[in-house]
Motif scaffolding. Structure first.
Motif, mmCIF file in Angstrom:
data_model
loop_
_atom_site.group_PDB
_atom_site.id
_atom_site.type_symbol
_atom_site.label_atom_id
_atom_site.label_comp_id
_atom_site.label_asym_id
_atom_site.label_seq_id
_atom_site.Cartn_x
_atom_site.Cartn_y
_atom_site.Cartn_z
ATOM 1 N N ILE A 178 28.167 37.852 -36.250
ATOM 2 C CA ILE A 178 26.912 37.314 -36.525
ATOM 3 C C ILE A 178 25.561 37.745 -37.148
ATOM 4 N N ALA A 179 26.161 38.978 -37.951
ATOM 5 C CA ALA A 179 25.460 40.249 -38.722
ATOM 6 C C ALA A 179 25.891 38.623 -39.698
ATOM 7 N N GLY A 180 26.367 37.834 -40.164
ATOM 8 C CA GLY A 180 26.954 37.305 -41.579
ATOM 9 C C GLY A 180 25.154 36.147 -41.514
ATOM 10 N N LEU A 181 25.868 35.796 -39.600
ATOM 11 C CA LEU A 181 24.484 34.434 -39.514
ATOM 12 C C LEU A 181 22.937 35.049 -40.490
ATOM 13 N N MET A 182 22.897 36.470 -39.737
ATOM 14 C CA MET A 182 21.274 36.999 -39.516
ATOM 15 C C MET A 182 21.245 37.099 -41.482
ATOM 16 N N LEU A 183 22.071 37.739 -42.189
ATOM 17 C CA LEU A 183 22.173 37.893 -43.730
ATOM 18 C C LEU A 183 22.387 36.421 -44.539
ATOM 19 N N GLN A 186 18.605 35.469 -44.294
ATOM 20 C CA GLN A 186 17.787 36.535 -44.870
ATOM 21 C C GLN A 186 18.201 35.999 -46.482
ATOM 22 N N GLY A 187 18.756 35.083 -46.685
ATOM 23 C CA GLY A 187 19.259 34.776 -48.065
ATOM 24 C C GLY A 187 20.528 35.728 -48.742
ATOM 25 N N LEU A 188 20.817 36.871 -48.097
ATOM 26 C CA LEU A 188 21.750 37.669 -48.526
ATOM 27 C C LEU A 188 23.419 37.172 -48.326
ATOM 28 N N GLY A 189 23.290 35.483 -47.819
ATOM 29 C CA GLY A 189 24.560 35.707 -46.897
ATOM 30 C C GLY A 189 25.630 35.748 -48.132
ATOM 31 N N LEU A 190 25.658 35.282 -49.650
ATOM 32 C CA LEU A 190 26.407 35.224 -50.483
ATOM 33 C C LEU A 190 27.550 36.654 -50.796
ATOM 34 N N TYR A 191 26.678 37.670 -50.145
ATOM 35 C CA TYR A 191 27.265 38.513 -50.657
ATOM 36 C C TYR A 191 28.078 39.574 -48.977
ATOM 37 N N GLN B 27 23.810 42.772 -28.670
ATOM 38 C CA GLN B 27 22.728 41.998 -27.861
ATOM 39 C C GLN B 27 21.456 42.517 -28.581
ATOM 40 N N PHE B 28 21.296 43.629 -28.863
ATOM 41 C CA PHE B 28 19.927 44.126 -28.978
ATOM 42 C C PHE B 28 19.665 44.161 -29.810
ATOM 43 N N VAL B 29 20.195 43.888 -31.265
ATOM 44 C CA VAL B 29 20.005 43.758 -32.404
ATOM 45 C C VAL B 29 19.811 42.410 -32.838
ATOM 46 N N TRP B 30 19.816 41.051 -32.142
ATOM 47 C CA TRP B 30 20.042 39.874 -32.007
ATOM 48 C C TRP B 30 18.990 39.620 -31.391
ATOM 49 N N MET B 31 18.348 39.796 -30.073
ATOM 50 C CA MET B 31 17.102 39.426 -29.623
ATOM 51 C C MET B 31 16.417 40.726 -30.085
ATOM 52 N N GLY B 32 16.284 41.581 -30.867
ATOM 53 C CA GLY B 32 15.405 42.366 -31.200
ATOM 54 C C GLY B 32 14.587 41.308 -32.456
ATOM 55 N N VAL B 33 15.492 40.917 -33.229
ATOM 56 C CA VAL B 33 14.927 40.589 -34.676
ATOM 57 C C VAL B 33 14.273 38.557 -33.503
#
Lengths: 242, 247
Positions: A178-183, A186-191, B27-33
């Protein structure tokens, strides 16, 4: 030495059905993705390329990294069970060879899952009668996906060795994805290691311009870094009496 | 009661709290974003939140249920504790204690989750929270998660190897998410799809004006009935497999 360890690992895998998950479970995204493609033909006009986005939708972001996490958890779970860690640590082999003995089968599984994904993609496209030629980039997508998977495996193997739990590293793999999806957004996925698999497969965006050199270097660096961490963890480890 | 208390003792230092905190943080980060990107639609804010939160639940809660059940089941397999335990309590009592432990942990997590999101919505200027809707939402997410926990507990206790249980949980997360794109009939066949079926908000998209509107809805009685049926099935099957298992 390494060959003997790999042979030993092979014996441990015998009759263990974990690898079957990587043959059978990719059927789910393939069937659901093809169904979704057929239901939305109006907004998905690019035949094979559109079908690819549907096959890799979500699966490469959430499903595959965590599934690789299950395999890595299982590899160390064998050693954490009973007194196997005592046996492993008293085995006349250096820690680097023991860690590679875990990483190489996981890499094999990463390639297997990509091969199955590719095979199911071709099968689905043929069954629904796609007439355009198969994308020539497909092998590249699959190999890059498998290399991204290798980085995920290295991280997961370290986590499983460290945490001595089956389930918690798998949960961390999902959180990492999930963090990877967010990064990636943001264009930071390769890192970030958990983004590399989806980026390598060009999930949801087959026309993405991607610097493959960065992807390969990033995958190798993360693999090296976390394998060194595993070796360090195993070198300084006392076998817990469980 | 004593068995239930023992379950809490057994799960000390087994990473249960970090798993729960990890779920809440994700959940908080996901929904917060997600909410930070929206143009503060104050009148529809609560509906937007209650429409999107179950979609995140569908991804995260099946695996969380699997991890919790696995942590609870694995401790018995690793310590080869079942033979001794079953000389002191019947397998049925053990199964029930573990189920109630999972139910309480899930209830705690989901209550904290609801309180945190109500606070977040209030801070974002959504106004007074619709408390009854939030109570219903918390209850429904808890019941769906409990049904999945029943399935996971059955698998985690039946197999010493936790891989099948975790793979089922992962597949559930994946199917739950994708089932939201499929017709109701398909969703009803998948116990992981009930986060979508229990939605308290429906969305309408006008292709002409390209405007999105949210409306309150109530889950269908058929879906509630089917959910209970799934829960009963998983509980009975899991219990029967555990009770008959040779330890």
């Amino acid at each position: 030495m390494l060959m003997r360890i790999l042979r030993t690992e092979g014996i441990k895998f015998r009759r263990a059905p974990v690898w079957a998950a990587f043959l059978l479970l990719p059927v789910l995204p393939a069937v659901l993705g093809t169904g979704n493609y057929l239901a939305n033909l109006g907004v998905l006009p690019n035949q094979w390329y559109s079908l690819w986005t549907q096959h890799t939708l979500f699966s490469s972001y959430f499903f595959l990294p965590a599934l690789l996490g299950v395999f890595c958890s299982w590899e160390w779970y064998l050693e954490h069970s009973g007194h196997n860690m005592h046996a492993l640590l008293s085995f006349p082999a250096p820690p680097w060879a023991l860690c590679l003995g875990k990483l190489l089968p996981a890499l094999g599984i990463s390639f297997l899952s990509q091969a199955v994904t590719g095979g199911l993609f071709l099968l689905s496209g043929s069954l629904i009668g796609l007439t355009d030629p198969v994308p020539p980039e497909l092998p590249e997508w699959l190999v890059c996906g498998a290399l991204g998977g290798m980085a995920v495996c290295a991280v997961q193997l370290s986590l499983s060795l460290l945490l001595r739990s089956f389930a918690v590293p798998v949960a961390l793999a999902l959180l990492g994805s999930i963090a990877g999806l967010m990064l990636t957004a943001q264009g930071l996925g390769l890192y970030f290691p958990y983004s590399l698999l989806a980026l390598g497969m060009r999930a949801n965006n087959p026309s993405m311009e991607l610097d493959i050199r960065v992807l390969v270097v990033s995958s190798l660096v993360y693999t090296l870094l976390f394998t060194l961490l595993s070796i360090r963890l195993l070198s300084g480890r006392d076998a817990p009496a469980e | 009661m004593k068995n239930l208390k023992l379950e809490f003792f057994k799960c000390r230092r087994r990473g249960v709290l970090p798993v729960c905190l990890g779920l809440l943080a994700a959940q908080f980060v996901w929904m917060g974003v997600f909410l930070a990107r929206e143009e503060s639609p104050a009148p529809d804010g609560w509906k937007l939140l209650l429409y999107n939160l179950p979609l995140v639940d569908a991804i995260l809660l099946p695996l969380t249920a699997a991890v919790l059940a696995s942590r609870s089941g694995e401790t018995e397999h690793k310590g080869s504790a079942l033979k001794l335990l079953e000389t002191m309590a019947t397998p049925g009592q053990l199964y029930a204690a573990k189920f109630f432990w999972g139910a309480l942990v899930l209830a705690g997590v989901l209550l904290v989750r609801s309180a945190a999101f109500m606070l977040l919505g209030f801070e974002l200027g959504y106004g007074q929270p619709p408390f009854l809707r939030w109570a219903a939402f918390t209850l429904l997410s808890w019941v769906v998660s409990l049904v999945l926990y029943a399935l996971q507990q059955g698998l985690s206790l039946r197999f010493a190897n936790q891989a099948p249980a975790l793979i089922a949980g992962l597949s559930g997360s994946f199917l739950g998410l994708l089932s939201l794109l499929f017709p109701l009939g398909v969703q009803r066949c998948l116990p992981w799809g009930y986060y979508g079926l229990m939605l308290l908000v429906r969305m309408e998209w006008d292709p002409v004006t390209r405007a999105t509107s949210f409306f309150w809805r109530e889950p269908e009685a058929l879906d509630l009935g089917l959910l209970c049926l799934w829960g009963g099935l998983f509980l009975l099957a899991g219990r029967a497999l555990f009770v008959k298992k040779e330890v």
